[in-house]
Design an enzyme around this catalytic site. Structure first.
Site, PDB file in Angstrom:
ATOM      1  N   ASP A 126       0.896  -1.163   0.000  1.00 39.42           N
ATOM      2  CA  ASP A 126       0.000   0.000   0.000  1.00 39.42           C
ATOM      3  C   ASP A 126       0.927   1.203   0.000  1.00 39.42           C
ATOM      4  O   ASP A 126       1.549   1.513   1.017  1.00 39.42           O
ATOM      5  CB  ASP A 126      -0.898  -0.002   1.244  1.00 39.42           C
ATOM      6  CG  ASP A 126      -1.879   1.163   1.256  1.00 39.42           C
ATOM      7  OD1 ASP A 126      -1.627   2.158   0.546  1.00 39.42           O
ATOM      8  OD2 ASP A 126      -2.886   1.084   1.982  1.00 39.42           O
ATOM      9  N   HIS A 127       1.053   1.871  -1.146  1.00 40.74           N
ATOM     10  CA  HIS A 127       2.099   2.888  -1.260  1.00 40.74           C
ATOM     11  C   HIS A 127       1.926   4.032  -0.274  1.00 40.74           C
ATOM     12  O   HIS A 127       2.883   4.732   0.041  1.00 40.74           O
ATOM     13  CB  HIS A 127       2.184   3.416  -2.704  1.00 40.74           C
ATOM     14  CG  HIS A 127       1.033   4.276  -3.112  1.00 40.74           C
ATOM     15  ND1 HIS A 127      -0.121   3.776  -3.689  1.00 40.74           N
ATOM     16  CD2 HIS A 127       0.846   5.604  -3.033  1.00 40.74           C
ATOM     17  CE1 HIS A 127      -0.953   4.760  -3.951  1.00 40.74           C
ATOM     18  NE2 HIS A 127      -0.399   5.879  -3.560  1.00 40.74           N
TER      19      HIS A 127
ATOM     20  N   HIS B 276      -6.052   2.586   1.635  1.00 38.77           N
ATOM     21  CA  HIS B 276      -5.346   3.791   2.072  1.00 38.77           C
ATOM     22  C   HIS B 276      -5.984   4.430   3.289  1.00 38.77           C
ATOM     23  O   HIS B 276      -5.322   4.728   4.283  1.00 38.77           O
ATOM     24  CB  HIS B 276      -5.322   4.844   0.946  1.00 38.77           C
ATOM     25  CG  HIS B 276      -4.698   4.372  -0.316  1.00 38.77           C
ATOM     26  ND1 HIS B 276      -3.741   3.374  -0.360  1.00 38.77           N
ATOM     27  CD2 HIS B 276      -4.859   4.761  -1.600  1.00 38.77           C
ATOM     28  CE1 HIS B 276      -3.362   3.184  -1.610  1.00 38.77           C
ATOM     29  NE2 HIS B 276      -4.035   4.005  -2.380  1.00 38.77           N
TER      30      HIS B 276
END
Length: 502
Positions: free
Chosen positions: A194-195, A257
């Site tokens: 999950d960047h 996110h």
């Protein structure tokens, strides 16, 4: 003549240990993610000499091209999207062991070619059988690739699997995918990326809370009135109708996110900063989240409007979108974390496409002072203190406080105490993918999501989506370039509060 200070963030990166020799295999190497994010990140790591000396990259995709054509295309991508100046010596160091394989993901011939190529690289580059497989591919082919990789595991070295979101589209599919992965790989070998968790400001939330004695004692229901988390995008769906029609805002942003930001904001102090300790505390928050009722959830879909001065199409007018689509492009919700620290403290969250600007902000609003003697003489109404954590685009932290206006009399005005990364540390910060790729090579899973985290996130989303099957809201219900449907404002107005527009 002033000289620029060295960037302390880069110093910190350089002190980290170098990963073991390894080969990085990118499935989906012809896609935008590889071009815009992965290769620029790998170049930055090579630029700073953070990659192992014995290293190789193998690109795997359906597009037919030679090693040299792929290399030339990636060079252009790094020059266009990289954050560092381009140096031939750094590029050569990165790509000396670069290979490209054109194959279908379900092709046995391609599996043979990949296995042979990796064996050759072990011999030529000294990669020792260590493998990092990056699955930058559609979720529908995850099981096929995972099964092929599991059946052909190298007898030597270690194996790590990086999987891009979305990890399933509901709880059932996430569990099925986990079961498929666990046939061949242990939890320690799987890195669900999950960047957002790779962003410096998200990580700084942990430092802000647990490295400063002034914040943690007041980070609870006694002192915090409420929390707002905003993930706003000014862009539309960018030609991704096929994906977005299936996911919508709640699966695209909320499930991963946004819930991760909430978990980091609300978590208890971990006993240390090892991967399991941090993730254990996040899971506790996710398990404590109370499923909001239908009146505490708002969904929206954008219509025509103006964003940054330009007229843009409505969602139903986007190419590939059903003209009667009921897919949401906006979600707002009031959530509660049912534990001792946060009982009865609302977390207002929202995310959406085609909002006025791009920003991701966590706002912690504290309760008002119990006896405000300056209330009547305040210039703008004595506001509560607010701590703002700006995740993007202007990364930093800001604290709103009341201060006396210079001059005669006692007039109070709200002012900001600001810390901005760009101003303090002089140079650009590492991109999220730099940190995450390096962590995966090192085997550090702290910033990756674990199986139980993913399942808890899907449990909440499935429960929120279930009532949506029974009603059909009047879409579109907000114009592009606005902050969402009016009912989202009502969600806070009923509680005597309002959304912050930073």
């Amino acid at each position: 003549m002033a000289t620029l200070q060295e960037n302390p963030l880069l110093e910190g990166l350089q002190l980290r240990r170098t990963p073991d020799p390894c080969a990085l295999v990118i499935f989906g190497a012809s896609g935008d993610l590889t071009k815009k994010k992965l290769f620029p990140a790998l170049y930055s790591l090579a630029f700073r000499r953070l990659l192992p000396d014995k290293f190789a990259i193998v690109g795997v995709a359906r597009t037919t091209e030679s090693d040299e054509e792929f290399k030339a295309r990636m060079k252009e991508a790094v020059q266009q999207h990289g954050r560092d100046e381009f140096r031939e010596e750094a590029w050569d160091a990165l790509t000396d062991g670069l290979r490209y394989i054109a194959t279908d993901f379900a092709d046995e011939r391609g599996e043979d070619e990949l296995a042979q190529t990796l064996a050759e690289l072990d011999e030529e580059r000294g990669t020792g059988g260590n493998r990092v497989y990056y699955l930058a591919i559609p979720p529908s082919v995850f099981p096929t690739v995972v099964d092929a990789l599991g059946r052909r595991r190298s007898a030597e070295g270690w194996t790590r699997l990086i999987i891009e979101k979305p990890f399933g589209h509901d709880l059932e599919s996430a569990r099925a995918l986990n079961a498929e992965i666990q046939k061949h790989f242990t939890e320690e070998e799987v890195f669900r990326i999950d960047h957002y968790l790779g962003k410096e400001t998200v990580q700084n939330m942990l430092a802000l809370r647990f490295a400063n004695g002034i914040f943690e004692p007041i980070w609870n229901r006694q002192f915090v009135d409420h929390v707002q988390i905003t993930v706003a995008e000014s862009i539309g769906i960018e030609g991704r109708a096929g994906y977005y029609e299936q996911s919508g805002a709640i699966r695209d942003i909320f499930q991963n996110h946004l819930l991760q930001l909430l978990a980091i904001t609300a978590m208890e102090p971990p006993i240390d900063f090892t991967a399991d300790s941090v993730r254990n505390e996040k899971v506790k928050v996710l398990r404590a989240l109370h499923t909001p009722g239908p009146k505490s959830v708002v969904r929206g879909q954008y219509g025509r409007g103006f964003v940054e001065g330009e007229e843009v199409l409505g969602y139903r007018e986007e190419e590939g979108v059903d003209p009667r689509s009921m897919t949401e492009t906006y979600v707002a919700a009031k959530l509660y974390v049912d534990n001792w620290r946060w009982a009865d403290t609302p977390f207002y969250v929202r995310m959406g496409k085609r909002l006025p600007r791009r920003e991701t902000v966590v706002a912690i609003e504290f309760k008002r002072a119990p006896h405000p003697p300056f209330e009547e003489i305040s210039a703008d109404g004595l506001r509560p203190n607010v701590l703002l954590v700006h995740i993007q685009p202007d990364e930093g932290v800001s604290l709103e406080i009341g201060a006396k206006v210079p001059g005669q009399g006692m007039t109070i005005r709200t002012v900001h105490m600001d810390f901005l990364y760009g101003g303090t540390f002089r140079t650009g910060m590492p991109e999220a993918y730099e940190r995450l790729i390096l962590d995966a090579m090192l085997g550090d899973a702290t910033l990756f999501t674990r199986t139980d985290e993913v399942e808890e996130q899907w449990k909440l989303v499935d429960a929120m989506v279930a009532p949506w099957k029974r009603d059909r809201p009047s879409f579109p219900n907000y114009a592009a370039g606005t902050w969402g449907p009016p009912s989202a404002d009502d969600l806070l107005r009923r509680d005597g509060r309002s959304w912050r527009h930073h």
